[in-house]
Design an enzyme around this catalytic site. Structure first.
Site, short mmCIF file in Angstrom:
data_model
loop_
_atom_site.label_atom_id
_atom_site.label_comp_id
_atom_site.label_asym_id
_atom_site.label_seq_id
_atom_site.Cartn_x
_atom_site.Cartn_y
_atom_site.Cartn_z
N CYS A 89 12.14 10.19 -1.60
CA CYS A 89 12.09 11.38 -0.74
C CYS A 89 10.82 11.40 0.09
O CYS A 89 9.92 12.22 -0.13
CB CYS A 89 12.26 12.63 -1.58
SG CYS A 89 13.87 12.62 -2.37
N GLU A 90 10.71 10.47 1.01
CA GLU A 90 9.61 10.35 1.95
C GLU A 90 10.18 9.77 3.23
O GLU A 90 10.90 8.76 3.18
CB GLU A 90 8.56 9.35 1.44
CG GLU A 90 7.76 9.78 0.25
CD GLU A 90 6.66 10.78 0.58
OE1 GLU A 90 6.27 10.88 1.77
OE2 GLU A 90 6.20 11.45 -0.35
N GLY A 97 -7.96 -14.97 1.53
CA GLY A 97 -7.63 -14.39 2.83
C GLY A 97 -6.71 -15.18 3.73
O GLY A 97 -6.25 -14.66 4.76
N GLU A 122 -10.88 -18.03 -3.63
CA GLU A 122 -10.15 -16.93 -4.27
C GLU A 122 -8.83 -16.65 -3.56
O GLU A 122 -8.58 -15.53 -3.11
CB GLU A 122 -11.01 -15.66 -4.25
CG GLU A 122 -12.39 -15.81 -4.87
CD GLU A 122 -13.29 -14.61 -4.62
OE1 GLU A 122 -12.98 -13.77 -3.74
OE2 GLU A 122 -14.32 -14.50 -5.31
C1 LIG Z 1 -7.97 -9.43 -2.44
C2 LIG Z 1 -9.08 -10.39 -2.60
C3 LIG Z 1 -8.85 -11.77 -2.56
C4 LIG Z 1 -7.49 -12.36 -2.27
O1 LIG Z 1 -7.11 -12.18 -0.95
P1 LIG Z 1 -5.79 -12.92 -0.39
O2 LIG Z 1 -5.68 -12.46 0.99
O3 LIG Z 1 -4.67 -12.48 -1.25
O4 LIG Z 1 -6.05 -14.38 -0.50
C5 LIG Z 1 -9.91 -12.63 -2.78
N1 LIG Z 1 -11.16 -12.15 -3.03
C6 LIG Z 1 -11.42 -10.83 -3.06
C7 LIG Z 1 -12.80 -10.38 -3.34
C8 LIG Z 1 -10.40 -9.91 -2.85
O5 LIG Z 1 -10.67 -8.61 -2.87
#
Ligand SMILES: *Cc1c(COP(=O)(O)O)cnc(C)c1O
Length: 419
Positions: free
Chosen positions: A343-344, A239, A274
Site C-alpha cells: 500500500c504505497e 563499486g 571490496e
Molecule cells: C557498499 C560498499 C562496498 C561494496 O560496493 P559495491 O558497489 O557493491 O561493490 C565496498 N566497500 C564499502 C566500504 C562499502 O560501503
C-alpha cells in the site's frame, strides 16, 4: 555473464527449471546461481594477478551465509559494516584474518567484538572513531590494525544515493585532514597504522573516476611513507558497476585491474578490494507470480506477489531491472505497468514496460537481483521475508526459509498492563 537461460521453453537457473522451484517453495523467492558467483569472483580476482591482494567480498550486497561460504571456499575475505555481518562472515567460514570492518558509525561494542575476534583491519572514518577504537583496544589489552578511509572528493558519476566519495558525503576523512589524523594515530598506544582505504561509490559505469581516485590515493601513500608513516596496505574499495539494461557497458574487471596496476605500479603494498555488486548482482534473480491483470485509467497493470519490501531498488534508486516471463512467450507484446501489492504509490517496479500478454498465475523473473535485493528487504505491510534458494548444477536448496506468521508474532509481546 550468468547461468539463467531459457531451455525447453522455460527459464532455468543452471540446470534447474525455475517453475520447479516455484512449485516446491511457492512465490516470490530469490534464487542464486553458485556457478555465477564462482565465476564472477574468479574473473575479478584473476584479473588482478599478480598483485599481492586480498579480495574482501562486501557482505552487505548479499549476506546469506551460504553465498558467503561459496566465496570463502575460493579464498575470499569479507568487507563488513556491522557486528551482524562479522558474525555472518565467521559463520560462513571466513577467517577473522581476512575481515575488514568499514562504516562511519561503529559502536564500542562492535569494535570490542571485532578486536576479540582478531579481524584484519578497521577502516576508520573519523577522529572520534579513532579515539574510541584506541580506548576499546586499551581496555582489552589489544592493538587495533587500522587504515583511514580517505574521501578523495571524486564524483563517481553514479546515483546520488550510492555516491560516497564526494567531500559533502558522510564517508571518510577529508583530504585536507589526512596528514594530521595519521600523526595523531601514530601517537596512540593501542592503534597500529597499516594503510589507507577508499571507496567512492557503487554501480560505477565509467573507469575515469576510479583512475582519478586511485591516483590521488597513490600520491597520498607516497607522501605518508615519506613522512615515516607505515603504509603497507592499500584498500581500494568496491563499486564496479554491472549491466542492468541490455545496453549497459560497465568497465570490465580487466579494465579495472589494468588501471589499478598502472596507477599503483612499483608501490610495495598489499592491495585490498571490496567488490559486492560485481560478485552477487547478476548471480541472483527474484521470481514472482502475477496475481492480477488490472485494466484501469487506460493502462494495464501487472500486479505481482512481490513488493517493494522484497526488492526496494526500483522505488529507492529508480533502478531498472529486466523483468522477463519465466515461460518463454511468443504472445504479442504490450505496454504495462508492473507493480507490487504494497500500500504505497511507490510500489512500482516498471512503468510502460513492453511485456508479452500474461495471465494470473504466470511467473516473471527480475534479473540482476542478487545484490542489494534480499539484504535490503523488509517486512513492511507484515509481509514475511521471502525464501532464498541456491542452485548448484542440477540441484537446489532453501538457504533461507520463509518464517511462518506464528514465528513472526512470537517475537512480539503485549505488556501485562494492556491485558
Ligand atoms: C557498499 C560498499 C562496498 C561494496 O560496493 P559495491 O558497489 O557493491 O561493490 C565496498 N566497500 C564499502 C566500504 C562499502 O560501503
Amino acid at each position: 555473464m550468468d547461468y539463467f537461460n531459457y531451455k525447453k521453453g522455460g527459464l532455468y537457473a543452471e540446470n534447474v527449471p525455475l517453475a520447479e522451484i516455484a512449485d516446491a517453495v511457492g512465490t516470490p523467492f530469490y534464487c542464486y546461481s553458485s556457478a555465477t558467483l564462482e565465476r564472477h569472483y574468479a574473473v575479478f580476482s584473476e584479473s588482478l594477478a599478480p598483485l599481492d591482494r586480498l579480495v574482501c567480498y562486501a557482505v552487505k550486497a548479499n549476506s546469506n551465509i551460504a553465498v558467503i561460504k561459496i566465496l570463502a571456499k575460493l579464498g575470499a575475505g569479507a568487507d563488513v559494516v556491522s557486528e551482524g555481518e562479522i558474525r555472518r562472515a565467521l559463520a560462513a567460514g571466513v577467517p577473522a584474518k581476512k575481515i575488514v570492518f568499514s562504516g562511519v558509525g561503529k559502536t564500542a561494542a562492535e569494535m570490542g567484538f571485532a578486536l576479540k575476534t582478531g579481524i584484519y583491519q578497521f577502516n576508520v572514518e573519523s577522529e572520534p572513531e579513532l579515539f574510541a577504537l584506541n580506548e576499546v583496544a586499551e581496555s582489552l589489552g589489544k592493538k587495533a590494525p587500522i587504515a583511514f578511509r580517505v574521501n578523495p572528493d571524486i564524483d563517481s558519476g553514479s546515483h546520488k544515493k550510492i555516491s560516497t566519495g564526494r567531500k559533502e558525503d558522510k564517508f571518510g576523512i577529508a583530504f585536507a585532514d589526512v596528514q594530521n589524523i595519521y600523526d595523531k594515530a601514530k601517537k596512540l598506544k593501542n592503534i597500529e597504522v597499516k594503510g589507507i582505504s577508499t571507496h567512492i561509490g557503487s554501480q560505477i559505469m565509467d573507469i575515469a573516476p576510479f583512475a582519478r581516485a586511485f591516483a590521488k590515493i597513490r600520491e597520498l601513500a607516497e607522501e605518508l611513507k615519506a613522512h615515516g608513516t607505515n603504509i603497507e596496505r592499500i584498500d581500494l574499495g568496491g563499486g564496479l558497476g554491472i549491466p542492468y539494461y541490455g545496453s549497459d557497458n560497465p568497465p570490465s574487471p580487466r579494465d579495472y585491474a589494468d588501471v589499478v596496476k598502472k596507477v599503483m605500479h612499483g608501490l610495495d603494498c598489499k592491495f585490498i578490494f571490496e567488490p559486492g555488486r560485481l560478485i552477487a548482482g547478476n548471480s541472483g534473480i527474484l521470481v514472482s507470480k502475477l496475481v492480477y491483470v488490472k485494466n484501469s485509467g487506460g493502462r494495464i497493470f501487472y500486479i505481482l506477489d512481490a513488493g517493494m519490501n522484497d526488492l526496494i531498488r526500483p522505488s529507492f534508486y529508480d533502478a531498472y531491472h529486466e523483468i522477463i516471463s519465466v515461460k518463454k512467450s511468443t504472445a504479442k507484446k504490450q505496454l504495462v505497468d508492473i507493480v507490487g501489492p504494497v500500500c504505497e504509490t511507490g510500489d512500482v517496479f516498471a512503468i510502460q514496460r513492453e511485456m508479452p500478454a500474461m495471465k494470473p498465475g504466470d511467473l516473471v523473473a527480475f534479473r540482476s537481483a542478487g545484490a542489494y535485493g534480499a539484504t535490503m528487504s523488509s517486512t513492511y505491510n507484515s509481509r514475511p521475508l521471502i525464501p532464498e534458494i541456491l542452485v548448484q548444477g542440477g540441484k537446489f536448496a532453501v538457504i533461507r526459509k520463509k518464517l511462518t506468521y506464528d514465528e513472526i508474532l512470537a517475537s512480539e509481546k503485549i505488556p501485562g498492563w494492556l491485558k
